[in-house]
Design a protein around this motif. Structure first.
Motif, short mmCIF file in Angstrom:
data_model
loop_
_atom_site.label_atom_id
_atom_site.label_comp_id
_atom_site.label_asym_id
_atom_site.label_seq_id
_atom_site.Cartn_x
_atom_site.Cartn_y
_atom_site.Cartn_z
N UNK A 1 -0.12 17.18 -39.76
CA UNK A 1 -1.03 18.03 -39.40
C UNK A 1 -1.76 17.37 -38.12
N UNK A 2 -2.44 16.16 -38.72
CA UNK A 2 -3.24 15.45 -37.90
C UNK A 2 -2.82 14.83 -36.54
N UNK A 3 -1.44 14.49 -36.87
CA UNK A 3 -0.78 13.95 -35.51
C UNK A 3 -0.23 14.95 -34.52
N UNK A 4 -0.04 16.29 -35.11
CA UNK A 4 0.36 17.14 -34.14
C UNK A 4 -0.93 17.53 -33.36
N UNK A 5 -1.94 17.85 -34.13
CA UNK A 5 -3.21 18.06 -33.22
C UNK A 5 -3.63 16.89 -32.19
N UNK A 6 -3.50 15.86 -32.64
CA UNK A 6 -3.69 14.79 -31.66
C UNK A 6 -2.77 14.95 -30.54
N UNK A 7 -1.48 15.08 -30.74
CA UNK A 7 -0.40 15.29 -29.66
C UNK A 7 -0.79 16.35 -28.96
N UNK A 8 -1.23 17.64 -29.53
CA UNK A 8 -1.37 18.85 -28.82
C UNK A 8 -2.69 18.41 -27.83
N UNK A 9 -3.59 17.84 -28.21
CA UNK A 9 -4.85 17.48 -27.51
C UNK A 9 -4.68 16.76 -26.27
N UNK A 10 -3.60 16.13 -26.09
CA UNK A 10 -3.21 15.55 -24.95
C UNK A 10 -3.09 16.35 -23.59
N UNK B 1 -11.53 24.74 -27.79
CA UNK B 1 -12.11 24.78 -29.05
C UNK B 1 -11.85 26.24 -29.60
N UNK B 2 -11.97 27.28 -28.73
CA UNK B 2 -11.80 28.73 -29.36
C UNK B 2 -10.35 29.26 -29.44
N UNK B 3 -9.34 28.54 -28.92
CA UNK B 3 -8.05 28.93 -28.79
C UNK B 3 -7.19 28.98 -30.16
N UNK B 4 -7.11 30.36 -30.67
CA UNK B 4 -6.20 30.16 -31.98
C UNK B 4 -4.89 29.92 -31.92
N UNK B 5 -4.26 29.91 -30.83
CA UNK B 5 -2.73 29.29 -31.11
C UNK B 5 -2.78 27.77 -30.97
N UNK B 6 -3.90 27.00 -30.59
CA UNK B 6 -3.82 25.53 -30.63
C UNK B 6 -3.93 25.22 -32.16
N UNK B 7 -4.64 25.80 -33.00
CA UNK B 7 -4.83 25.60 -34.29
C UNK B 7 -3.64 26.01 -35.00
N UNK B 8 -3.10 27.37 -34.68
CA UNK B 8 -1.97 27.87 -35.46
C UNK B 8 -0.56 27.16 -35.29
N UNK B 9 -0.39 26.72 -33.86
CA UNK B 9 0.82 26.06 -33.77
C UNK B 9 0.83 24.55 -34.13
N UNK B 10 -0.37 24.12 -34.40
CA UNK B 10 -0.54 22.69 -34.72
C UNK B 10 -0.42 22.46 -36.34
N UNK C 1 7.34 22.32 -36.09
CA UNK C 1 8.40 22.68 -35.36
C UNK C 1 7.95 22.33 -34.06
N UNK C 2 9.09 22.82 -33.24
CA UNK C 2 9.10 22.15 -31.81
C UNK C 2 8.01 22.89 -30.86
N UNK C 3 7.46 23.78 -31.19
CA UNK C 3 6.58 24.55 -30.28
C UNK C 3 5.22 23.90 -30.16
N UNK C 4 4.62 23.21 -31.15
CA UNK C 4 3.80 22.43 -31.01
C UNK C 4 3.91 21.04 -30.13
N UNK C 5 5.21 20.57 -30.45
CA UNK C 5 5.64 19.28 -29.57
C UNK C 5 5.73 19.60 -27.98
#
Length: 688
Positions: free
Chosen positions: A151-160, A187-196, A200-204
């Motif tokens: 989970x943490x790694x996906x959040x870090x990747x999405x934050x790029x 900060x306020x974007x729900x999809x950023x949290x949900x997909x992270x 699956x491939x969507x967050x990537x």
């Protein structure tokens, strides 16, 4: 060229105007978001949000440099803190594709090179499985529950994507106030949290568009080996995206258009353009070939006679009954054919038949419906990504529907603000190469799914960071206005009236949405493709325990039909055991709550109600008291679906729903409506 690019911007602006109409008047209600406010509420809240946003933009311009820097740093810290808290608070069980990917990745990490039949049918998910298996191989020596780390790694990747957007705003000289707005949106974007939170491939692929644009922009500041190093890094990133998700071929093509536009602007020489193009083709081939070789090394062997042909997805996209979404019945029609040629012929025949049946007008209407599915929901259907949690706060699990109702409203309003400000940029800003690249991506991915391919809202998630960046740019460029004293007095009276009407409408929607039951426990993942079964021979029994998140008083069993094809492909059909007999027992806290002596057909027909219990787990026991073998659906998992721990050998998890049946109550409470609308009125009063 400039005129052509201007027309592209205008075309996208017009399409976004249509999106705004759909998002307000006809958001999609048959996806994960079943509860929507009335259009009147969305219109009123959207109008009020425009006024509040105008006041906020004026306020930010009054900040000193020191204040601006402190606020930006504070928002950045808040983004990290909130993401870490969310990443550590939620652990999903895995659903549908991600369920198969996770199980297969664990097998590979353990050295088992046997592939599930699922991957022969859907080879598009092999590459993401290889990637997850490599990560698990590194993490499993450290922990048996690696999902929170992932989970943490996906959040870090999405934050790029956020970092790339901030870099671009700096280059475009819109750091102030753009950096604060983009960080706040993130900060306020729900999809950023949900997909992270979902493996699956969507967050990537979510941040790839902004990452690509930032890297290409960065490469223009260098010459020689530094330029080519960034070039090849960028093209490797894009090629990896294509390998993980085929629709990213649009990004590969859009990057080629960007390179040509930079040549047109004399910012790249002809030799460099040729180098970029040749490198793009070579690296894409190397990445796809390398991933294919990696798959073979890990035991994967394609079978053309089993895999779904590309045309099957196009055939699904033309099905008007599903508005172009994935359709299991369409999959079955193609999958039942024994050879690749027969599958291809079946899918091609479906395409030709549906085009003839739709006709020109029907096809246009169908494409508009697909366009609505693709664009009309600001959360990109992120609440349907998972339906079961290994770990989640009890307050969330016990009030999911109410929480999602408010999140959907907030997300849709934020989405509308992005649409309005993006339209402003596309219509008013002089044509630039960077904005043209983003426009090409918006149009290209839309055309890919709306015109050619199967459609789902989550396929549009790579466009969300694009909309955030363009919306931020629109917020920087759009003029602000100030009300006169007379307008303030009138506006505040109007605000009170609008808020009162919205509150009454929300109350009516809440009362009309009668909720009579809640699912408080579930085991049912992976069942859209195959259903392994436990066979209860005469006198045999099956017993298992299910954790629940609240009070419960009913079970919905998942007894399976006798037809083998239905058992494998079509879950939740009524079973046929004319002479079967079954004893069902449910226990909690070591005490037997109820026993039923029934038939398999009756046991499946409706929920079995037992005395209400507040126990944190219930134990179910089935005993076959008849003379006919009974089949019960189970999920086979390489990880404990209750704790998340990776298992040395797969375990079976019998599938069922645990339900709390109660008296009818409203969707949300009057206090929540009063609080939400009170805060909104206070902000609107301040903004006018």
């Amino acid at each position: 060229m400039r005129k052509f690019l201007t027309r592209l911007n205008w075309l996208m602006a017009v399409l976004l105007m249509v999106v705004a109409v759909f998002a307000i008047l006809e958001p999609v209600a048959f996806l994960g978001d079943s509860d929507w406010p009335q259009p009147l509420v969305l219109v009123g809240l959207a109008a009020g949000s425009v006024v509040i946003l105008n006041r906020l933009r004026r306020w930010v311009t009054t900040w000193s440099t020191t204040t601006y820097r402190r606020v930006l740093i504070g928002l950045g810290i808040l983004v990290v803190v909130v993401q870490v808290v969310v990443a550590l608070s939620f652990m999903d069980v895995g659903r549908a594709d991600s369920y198969f990917v996770r199980n297969q990745a664990i097998r590979l990490a353990h050295g088992d090179l046997t592939w599930n039949h699922y991957f022969l049918v859907y080879p598009n998910n092999v590459n993401v499985t290889l990637l997850e298996a490599a990560l698990l191989k590194a993490l499993l020596p450290l922990t048996h529950t690696p999902w929170l780390i992932l989970n943490l790694l996906r959040f870090a990747w999405v934050d790029t994507g956020l970092l790339a957007g901030l870099f671009l705003l700096k280059r475009w000289q819109h750091w102030r106030p753009g950096a604060v707005w983009l960080t706040l949106l993130w900060l306020l974007s729900v999809p950023v949290y949900a997909f992270s939170l979902v493996a699956y491939t969507d967050a990537l692929v979510m941040p790839l568009v902004l990452d690509t644009l930032a890297l290409v922009t960065w490469s223009l500041t260098y010459r020689g080996w530094r330029h080519w190093g960034i070039c090849w890094g960028t093209l490797l990133l894009i090629s990896g995206g294509v390998a993980l998700k085929s629709n990213m071929i649009v990004l590969w093509l859009a990057t080629g258009c960007l390179v040509l536009l930079l040549w047109w602007q004399h910012r790249l020489s002809g030799k460099k353009v040729l180098g970029w193009v040749v490198s793009a083709v070579v690296l894409l081939g190397l990445v796809l070939g390398g991933m294919s070789a990696w798959g073979r090394q890990q035991g994967y062997q394609k079978d053309p006679n089993v895999a779904l042909p590309v045309t099957s997805w196009i055939a699904m996209s033309l099905n008007p009954s599903s508005e172009g979404q994935y359709k299991q019945a369409d999959y079955l029609l193609v999958d039942q054919e024994p050879t690749a040629a027969a599958k291809q012929a079946q899918a091609t025949g479906m395409i030709e038949q549906r085009i003839r049946k739709l006709g020109a007008l029907g096809l246009a209407v169908h494409l508009m419906k697909k366009f609505r599915v693709f664009w009309a929901t600001g959360d990109f259907d992120s609440f349907k990504l998972t339906t079961q949690w290994i770990r989640a706060p009890y307050w969330y699990q016990n009030h999911q529907r109410e929480i999602q109702f408010w999140l959907v409203i907030g997300t849709q309003l934020l989405f509308l603000m992005l649409i309005f400000q993006t339209i402003w940029v596309l219509l008013r800003r002089p044509v630039t190469v960077t904005v043209s690249f983003l426009t090409i991506m918006l149009l290209g991915l839309t055309a890919f799914h709306v015109v050619f391919w199967e459609v789902e809202p989550r396929y549009a998630v790579p466009l969300l960071p694009v909309m955030m960046l363009l919306g931020t740019l629109g917020g920087c460029l759009a003029p602000t206005w100030q009300f006169s004293h007379a307008q303030v007095r009138l506006g505040r009276w109007i605000a009170v009236g609008v808020v009162a009407l919205c509150a009454l409408s929300l109350g009516q929607t809440s009362e009309d949405t009668v909720i009579r039951s809640d699912t408080v426990g579930r085991q049912g993942n992976g069942d859209y493709f195959t259903l392994p079964v436990a066979r209860l021979t005469p006198k045999a029994s099956l017993s298992w325990t299910v954790p629940v998140t609240g009070a419960s008083n009913a079970l919905q069993l998942q007894i399976q039909p006798t037809n083998l094809n239905q058992e494998q492909r079509l879950p939740n059909l009524q079973p046929r055991y004319p002479r079967g007999k079954l004893r069902v027992q449910v226990q909690a806290n070591g005490r037997r709550l109820k026993t039923w002596r029934t038939t398999p057909t009756q046991a499946m027909a409706q929920p079995l109600v037992y005395p209400r219990t507040t126990a944190k787990a219930v134990t179910v026991r089935l005993v076959n008291t008849g003379k006919t073998t009974v089949k019960y659906a189970v999920g086979q998992a390489q990880y404990n679906q209750h704790t998340g721990a990776v298992l040395a050998t797969p375990a079976q998890y019998p599938q069922l729903y645990v339900i709390n049946v109660h008296g009818p109550h409203a969707l949300t409470g009057g206090l929540a409506i009063t609080l939400f609308m009170g805060v909104f009125l206070a902000l609107l009063w301040w903004a006018i």
